[in-house]
Structure formats: C-alpha cells, structure tokens
Write a protein that holds these residues in place. Structure first.
Motif, PDB file in Angstrom:
ATOM      1  N   SER A   8     125.483 127.861 108.016  1.00  0.00           N
ATOM      2  CA  SER A   8     124.326 128.155 108.864  1.00  0.00           C
ATOM      3  C   SER A   8     124.546 129.376 109.748  1.00  0.00           C
ATOM      4  CB  SER A   8     123.997 126.944 109.741  1.00  0.00           C
ATOM      5  OG  SER A   8     125.115 126.604 110.528  1.00  0.00           O
ATOM      6  N   GLU A   9     125.805 129.790 109.932  1.00  0.00           N
ATOM      7  CA  GLU A   9     126.080 130.935 110.806  1.00  0.00           C
ATOM      8  C   GLU A   9     125.798 132.237 110.068  1.00  0.00           C
ATOM      9  OE1 GLU A   9     129.814 128.933 113.200  1.00  0.00           O
ATOM     10  OE2 GLU A   9     129.831 131.083 112.737  1.00  0.00           O
ATOM     11  N   ALA A  10     125.221 133.191 110.786  1.00  0.00           N
ATOM     12  CA  ALA A  10     124.950 134.499 110.205  1.00  0.00           C
ATOM     13  C   ALA A  10     126.263 135.222 109.926  1.00  0.00           C
ATOM     14  CB  ALA A  10     124.081 135.327 111.152  1.00  0.00           C
ATOM     15  N   LEU A  11     126.269 135.994 108.860  1.00  0.00           N
ATOM     16  CA  LEU A  11     127.428 136.800 108.502  1.00  0.00           C
ATOM     17  C   LEU A  11     127.151 138.242 108.896  1.00  0.00           C
ATOM     18  CD1 LEU A  11     130.152 137.117 107.012  1.00  0.00           C
ATOM     19  CD2 LEU A  11     128.830 137.504 104.919  1.00  0.00           C
ATOM     20  N   ASN A  12     127.909 138.755 109.867  1.00  0.00           N
ATOM     21  CA  ASN A  12     127.801 140.156 110.266  1.00  0.00           C
ATOM     22  C   ASN A  12     128.907 140.931 109.568  1.00  0.00           C
ATOM     23  OD1 ASN A  12     125.644 139.806 112.178  1.00  0.00           O
ATOM     24  ND2 ASN A  12     127.134 138.839 113.517  1.00  0.00           N
ATOM     25  N   ILE A  13     128.540 141.996 108.891  1.00  0.00           N
ATOM     26  CA  ILE A  13     129.521 142.719 108.100  1.00  0.00           C
ATOM     27  C   ILE A  13     129.275 144.208 108.206  1.00  0.00           C
ATOM     28  CG2 ILE A  13     128.172 142.580 105.972  1.00  0.00           C
ATOM     29  CD1 ILE A  13     130.979 141.986 104.627  1.00  0.00           C
ATOM     30  N   GLN A  14     130.381 144.954 108.183  1.00  0.00           N
ATOM     31  CA  GLN A  14     130.302 146.409 108.279  1.00  0.00           C
ATOM     32  C   GLN A  14     129.816 146.992 106.955  1.00  0.00           C
ATOM     33  OE1 GLN A  14     131.423 147.130 111.452  1.00  0.00           O
ATOM     34  NE2 GLN A  14     130.458 149.132 111.232  1.00  0.00           N
ATOM     35  N   GLU A  15     128.995 148.002 107.054  1.00  0.00           N
ATOM     36  CA  GLU A  15     128.525 148.703 105.858  1.00  0.00           C
ATOM     37  C   GLU A  15     129.703 149.134 104.986  1.00  0.00           C
ATOM     38  OE1 GLU A  15     126.131 152.078 106.816  1.00  0.00           O
ATOM     39  OE2 GLU A  15     125.615 152.517 104.734  1.00  0.00           O
ATOM     40  N   GLY A  16     129.544 148.927 103.694  1.00  0.00           N
ATOM     41  CA  GLY A  16     130.587 149.318 102.748  1.00  0.00           C
ATOM     42  C   GLY A  16     131.520 148.186 102.371  1.00  0.00           C
ATOM     43  N   LYS A  17     131.588 147.132 103.201  1.00  0.00           N
ATOM     44  CA  LYS A  17     132.448 145.987 102.900  1.00  0.00           C
ATOM     45  C   LYS A  17     131.751 145.017 101.947  1.00  0.00           C
ATOM     46  CE  LYS A  17     135.674 147.200 105.860  1.00  0.00           C
ATOM     47  NZ  LYS A  17     137.025 147.647 105.436  1.00  0.00           N
ATOM     48  N   ALA A  98     115.822 122.577  94.233  1.00  0.00           N
ATOM     49  CA  ALA A  98     116.149 122.212  95.614  1.00  0.00           C
ATOM     50  C   ALA A  98     116.921 123.388  96.202  1.00  0.00           C
ATOM     51  CB  ALA A  98     116.995 120.950  95.645  1.00  0.00           C
ATOM     52  N   PHE A  99     116.536 123.800  97.393  1.00  0.00           N
ATOM     53  CA  PHE A  99     117.122 124.991  98.000  1.00  0.00           C
ATOM     54  C   PHE A  99     118.067 124.635  99.139  1.00  0.00           C
ATOM     55  CE2 PHE A  99     114.867 128.657  96.276  1.00  0.00           C
ATOM     56  CZ  PHE A  99     113.834 128.045  95.594  1.00  0.00           C
ATOM     57  N   GLY A 100     119.111 125.446  99.289  1.00  0.00           N
ATOM     58  CA  GLY A 100     119.895 125.383 100.498  1.00  0.00           C
ATOM     59  C   GLY A 100     119.092 125.999 101.637  1.00  0.00           C
ATOM     60  N   LYS A 101     119.607 125.864 102.863  1.00  0.00           N
ATOM     61  CA  LYS A 101     118.866 126.368 104.020  1.00  0.00           C
ATOM     62  C   LYS A 101     118.994 127.869 104.201  1.00  0.00           C
ATOM     63  CE  LYS A 101     119.158 121.949 106.379  1.00  0.00           C
ATOM     64  NZ  LYS A 101     119.713 121.163 107.492  1.00  0.00           N
ATOM     65  N   GLY A 102     119.884 128.471 103.433  1.00  0.00           N
ATOM     66  CA  GLY A 102     120.008 129.916 103.501  1.00  0.00           C
ATOM     67  C   GLY A 102     121.101 130.375 104.426  1.00  0.00           C
ATOM     68  N   ASN A 103     121.588 131.570 104.157  1.00  0.00           N
ATOM     69  CA  ASN A 103     122.662 132.179 104.939  1.00  0.00           C
ATOM     70  C   ASN A 103     122.232 133.618 105.257  1.00  0.00           C
ATOM     71  OD1 ASN A 103     126.285 132.109 104.396  1.00  0.00           O
ATOM     72  ND2 ASN A 103     125.089 132.531 106.205  1.00  0.00           N
ATOM     73  N   GLN A 104     122.135 133.923 106.550  1.00  0.00           N
ATOM     74  CA  GLN A 104     121.699 135.263 106.925  1.00  0.00           C
ATOM     75  C   GLN A 104     122.859 136.250 106.865  1.00  0.00           C
ATOM     76  OE1 GLN A 104     120.298 135.667 110.954  1.00  0.00           O
ATOM     77  NE2 GLN A 104     119.277 137.602 110.552  1.00  0.00           N
ATOM     78  N   VAL A 105     122.583 137.418 106.318  1.00  0.00           N
ATOM     79  CA  VAL A 105     123.552 138.510 106.264  1.00  0.00           C
ATOM     80  C   VAL A 105     123.002 139.674 107.079  1.00  0.00           C
ATOM     81  CG1 VAL A 105     124.684 140.218 104.788  1.00  0.00           C
ATOM     82  CG2 VAL A 105     124.480 137.836 104.025  1.00  0.00           C
TER      83      VAL A 105
END
Lengths: 109, 116
Positions: A8-17, A98-105
C-alpha cells in the motif's frame, strides 16, 4: 477466501532506476496474472499478461515474473521516467478479474 | 482505436433517485463488466455479462441491477441511490468466450458519482 495483495505504500524512485512492485496472492492458483496502469481519474490500462508456465514476460521497459511456488508476481520498470508515475494494479481470474488495491509509483526527476 | 465509452464523467444525484450509468463499447466484445473503485478498497466487481441478455452477480451486487439488451451496451442501474454508493464507477469489456481474453480488459474513463 481468495486474496490478492499489493504494497500500500507509494514507491518513490529516482529517474533512471528500476522500480520493482510485488503482487502476492493466497488461497488460489491462478493460471494467469495481469498488470494494469492507472492514472488519476482514469480507468486502468492493460499492460501485460503472464501465464503460470511463463517465468518471465517483457514489453519494452516492463518485465513481469510469476513464481507459483512463492505465489508472487514481480513487476519491474527499468530505466524509469517521470511519465511512468502512476498506480499499477495486478489482477487475476479466468473469467472475472479480481484486482489488487494497486501500488503507486512516483518517479523523481 | 478500440473504445469503451461511459456516458458521464461526473454525476451528482439525490438520495432515493433512480440512476442509470451507461457504457458502450465499439469492439464487438462479448464480455462486459461493472466495477466500483473506492480509496483503500480497490476495484470491486458489481455485475458482469458474457452475452446479450445475460447477467451475473459480482462481489457486491446489492443495490444495483444491470441491463444488456444489445451487445455493445451494458447499463448499470442504481434502483434507489444512497450516499454509500458515492464512488468511481468503471465499465470494462473484453473479447472471447466466458470472460477470458489474453488481451486483457479495456476500461472506460469512469463515472464519478456523488449521491447527496
């Protein structure tokens, strides 16, 4: 009951990774798993389907793996770009999904 | 380009009203679905249809009904709208027999319904 779980936690990632998302399922052995992208206020868009006898599937910068022993699918976005920022949903089911709740990137420039 | 079109993007209705949400697809798909999406709950299946005049209950059908008189059109009906039906409603379609297709679902843009 059948369950499909995404972080459920958003994934923050640097461009290019490489961004890696996890989808776990329980009490079910799906023959297929699907991945979708959803932008705010829009409907989900189909990205990839992987079958249980396929270990890995690729589409451009996307890669999906399916481990039936771990009951898990991993979704990778390589060389991530800000335009990849969205919510990603996994789904399973033969005749009704059936869908998962999703993961924000969030890809940070 | 294939399309699923939902008639309204935003809708505001009063409690007790009968509400019709329309969905039309131009891809000649056999299967059509209605989901609702709420924060923290994800997408939940309300009703689906594998063929004209056919309908099946999903996981949360209470308070809803559907109609599929033509292959391309699948309507969701809220018989007497209530505030707990405030949600984003998403229609989807897919080809193939019995609901499965390796090409995935095509979704509409959604209708954000507010019941006051």
């Amino acid at each position: 009951s059948q369950k499909i779980e995404q972080n459920s936690e958003a994934l923050n990632i640097q461009e290019g990774k490489t961004a890696t998302l996890t989808c776990n399922y329980t009490n079910y052995s799906p023959a297929y798993l699907q991945w979708y992208r959803q932008d705010p206020g829009r409907g989900p868009v189909f990205l990839l389907l992987i079958r249980e006898n396929e270990k890995e599937k690729r589409k451009e910068r996307l890669k999906v793996t399916f481990d039936t022993t771990l009951k898990q699918s991993l979704f990778h976005i390589t060389a991530s770009q800000p335009a990849d920022s969205a919510t990603y949903l996994c789904a399973y089911g033969n005749n009704r999904l059936a869908f998962g709740k999703g993961n924000q990137v969030v890809v940070i420039p | 380009d294939v399309k699923v079109t939902q008639s309204s993007r935003y809708l505001v209705k009063r409690t007790g009203e009968k509400v019709f949400l329309e969905c039309v697809q131009d891809m000649d798909h056999e299967n059509m679905f209605w989901y609702r999406q709420d924060p923290g709950l994800g997408l939940r299946l309300i009703y689906f249809s594998y063929d004209v005049k056919m309908k099946e209950k999903g996981d949360i059908p209470e308070g809803y009904s559907v109609s599929r008189e033509k292959k391309e059109r699948f309507s969701l009906i809220l018989e007497s709208a209530s505030t707990n039906q405030t949600s984003m409603y998403l229609c989807a379609s897919t080809p193939g027999t019995g609901g499965f297709s390796a090409s995935g679902y095509t979704f509409g843009s959604g209708t954000r319904l507010t019941v006051v």
